[in-house]
Design an enzyme around this catalytic site. Structure first.
Site, mmCIF file in Angstrom:
data_model
loop_
_atom_site.group_PDB
_atom_site.id
_atom_site.type_symbol
_atom_site.label_atom_id
_atom_site.label_comp_id
_atom_site.label_asym_id
_atom_site.label_seq_id
_atom_site.Cartn_x
_atom_site.Cartn_y
_atom_site.Cartn_z
ATOM 1 N N CYS A 68 -3.131 -1.905 -2.836
ATOM 2 C CA CYS A 68 -2.852 -1.772 -1.412
ATOM 3 C C CYS A 68 -3.682 -2.792 -0.643
ATOM 4 O O CYS A 68 -4.717 -3.262 -1.113
ATOM 5 C CB CYS A 68 -3.202 -0.366 -0.928
ATOM 6 S SG CYS A 68 -2.201 0.934 -1.656
ATOM 7 N N GLU A 70 -5.648 -2.383 1.854
ATOM 8 C CA GLU A 70 -7.017 -1.947 2.134
ATOM 9 C C GLU A 70 -7.953 -2.311 0.986
ATOM 10 O O GLU A 70 -9.084 -2.759 1.217
ATOM 11 C CB GLU A 70 -7.085 -0.435 2.358
ATOM 12 C CG GLU A 70 -6.323 0.054 3.560
ATOM 13 C CD GLU A 70 -4.932 0.561 3.220
ATOM 14 O OE1 GLU A 70 -4.500 1.545 3.833
ATOM 15 O OE2 GLU A 70 -4.268 -0.023 2.340
ATOM 16 N N ARG A 96 5.166 -3.619 12.617
ATOM 17 C CA ARG A 96 5.359 -2.194 12.298
ATOM 18 C C ARG A 96 4.153 -1.345 12.639
ATOM 19 O O ARG A 96 4.204 -0.128 12.564
ATOM 20 C CB ARG A 96 5.732 -2.017 10.820
ATOM 21 C CG ARG A 96 7.104 -2.569 10.498
ATOM 22 C CD ARG A 96 7.551 -2.306 9.071
ATOM 23 N NE ARG A 96 6.674 -2.969 8.117
ATOM 24 C CZ ARG A 96 6.100 -2.358 7.074
ATOM 25 N NH1 ARG A 96 6.295 -1.086 6.844
ATOM 26 N NH2 ARG A 96 5.325 -3.042 6.247
ATOM 27 N N CYS A 102 -2.973 5.516 2.061
ATOM 28 C CA CYS A 102 -2.449 6.416 1.031
ATOM 29 C C CYS A 102 -3.592 7.231 0.418
ATOM 30 O O CYS A 102 -4.771 6.960 0.656
ATOM 31 C CB CYS A 102 -1.720 5.618 -0.048
ATOM 32 S SG CYS A 102 -2.795 4.671 -1.162
#
Length: 146
Positions: A68, A70, A96, A102
């Protein structure tokens, strides 16, 4: 986070607003997705360290669970000498907006940076919250190693 969930947090400071913009710019410069389409790099993230420096990262999507944004940003920060990350945010490409982390990212952050604050979307807008607020009753991997 659904609209009925709410975690107390703080409004974003000026530097945290700049961190969000930095993350958005970072992914928008390198995204490989067509407008409205999929790609390998569609999420950006940024880390703010204790010195005020910002470090970007982008995701690397793969069906096996590529990293991811992050995690890439945290690795980038460390590779550049940042040892005390304070705030992190993830954003989607093409405007977005902020995306909440997550579960895997939450656990990794809680294990390695239990002091870190995360910028998330709340019903009242973006807020910064502690990682522990995002992962209540989390598994404490470090305590299990003792």
């Amino acid at each position: 986070m659904s609209a009925d969930q709410h975690i107390a947090g703080q409004p974003l400071s000026i530097i945290e607003q700049e961190l969000v913009a930095f993350a958005a710019h970072s992914i928008d410069e390198v995204t490989d997705a067509h407008v409205g389409g999929d790609g390998v790099h569609t999420m950006g993230a940024a880390v703010l360290d204790a010195s005020g420096a910002m470090y970007p990262g982008v995701n690397f999507y793969h069906f096996t669970g590529g990293p991811c944004a992050e995690l890439v940003a945290l690795g980038s920060a460390r590779a550049n000498g940042a040892y005390d990350p304070q705030v992190i945010v993830a954003v989607g490409n093409e405007g977005r907006g902020i995306k909440n982390p997550c579960g895997r990212c939450r656990q990794i952050m809680a294990d390695n940076y239990p002091w870190i604050r995360v910028i998330v979307v709340q019903p009242e807008g973006p807020r910064t919250v502690s990682i522990n607020a995002l992962l209540p009753l989390n598994f404490d991997w470090n305590a299990e190693q003792a």
